[in-house]
Design a protein around this motif. Sequence first.
Motif, PDB file in Angstrom:
ATOM      1  N   CYS A 243       0.831  -1.204   0.000  1.00 16.71           N
ATOM      2  CA  CYS A 243       0.000   0.000   0.000  1.00 16.71           C
ATOM      3  C   CYS A 243       0.865   1.254   0.000  1.00 16.71           C
ATOM      4  O   CYS A 243       0.557   2.238  -0.685  1.00 16.71           O
TER       5      CYS A 243
ATOM      6  N   TRP B 291      -7.239  -1.193  -1.777  1.00 10.37           N
ATOM      7  CA  TRP B 291      -6.912  -0.823  -0.404  1.00 10.37           C
ATOM      8  C   TRP B 291      -7.954   0.167   0.103  1.00 10.37           C
ATOM      9  O   TRP B 291      -8.334   1.108  -0.591  1.00 10.37           O
TER      10      TRP B 291
ATOM     11  N   TRP C 196      -5.200   2.940   3.540  1.00 10.49           N
ATOM     12  CA  TRP C 196      -4.435   3.998   2.873  1.00 10.49           C
ATOM     13  C   TRP C 196      -3.946   5.020   3.913  1.00 10.49           C
ATOM     14  O   TRP C 196      -2.792   5.448   3.889  1.00 10.49           O
TER      15      TRP C 196
END
Length: 279
Positions: free
Chosen positions: A170, A193, A198
């Motif tokens: 991520c 994600w 995030w």
Amino acid sequence: MNRAREMWKVLEPFHAITYFSPETRKATDALGLKGGWMSYFGCRAAPLGPVGPEIVAAVFYNFHPAVVARSLPDAWTYAAPAQLLDARLTAVDHAVRRLFADTVFERAAEIGRHAAELAPVAGRPIAAANAALEWPTEPHLVLWQATTILRESRGDGHVAALVAAGLSPCQALVTISAAGGPSKEVFQLNRRWSDEEWAAASDDLRSRGLLDADGALTDTGRAQRQQVEDTTDALADQGWRALGDDLSRELHDVVRPFSAELMSAGLIPADNPMAMRWD
């Protein structure tokens, strides 16, 4: 010219026919696969054999493991990897014939195959799996398989650079977006994600001095992101050095019109998760 980056930019759109042409989804639907994600993961992972989602999430790197697990291993219950390899090649065959009727691919295929056979595969599992496949006979399919091996060799090297930089899957997306790459929305739509994940990735990057309070890269963050890109290019350039300047340039020049047509026709969206931009 940054040779490795320019070669990726020129070759990637031709490989990406397999992701964006409707022929691929039509072929996998006919085998019983359910939806675009199962089609994508099944076809791209097929060279690895009937592997589980943990392996695919690891080597593909930036997809959320949960989205991989929704497609694999279920895809293998509808079609064996060998069937999906046939399906993706047949789909590319139909797509290229539709998009480039009467186009001559012989020289591009000849140099492309030579380049692919020189591309490094040690420590690069997806590239090695594709390189182990039999070569097709039709020139346009030889070129497609060559671009696939070359892009997966580069991609595997990119994953190694991200791991060395300490960037999680991520965080890799957060930093490339902050560097001016695809938007957060494009990455979340295509890599899945969540907002919370995030945000957590961004918070960790801030704690390491890589992002500022507004989500922009700091000087340290920009330097680290650039180091990732430089390492990726350096690892990919091993194969291009072996091919040599003259053949690398010739391959660039013969494939560029094909990719320019694909990009200008809109087959590949301008804001795409591959961070592919055309000018």
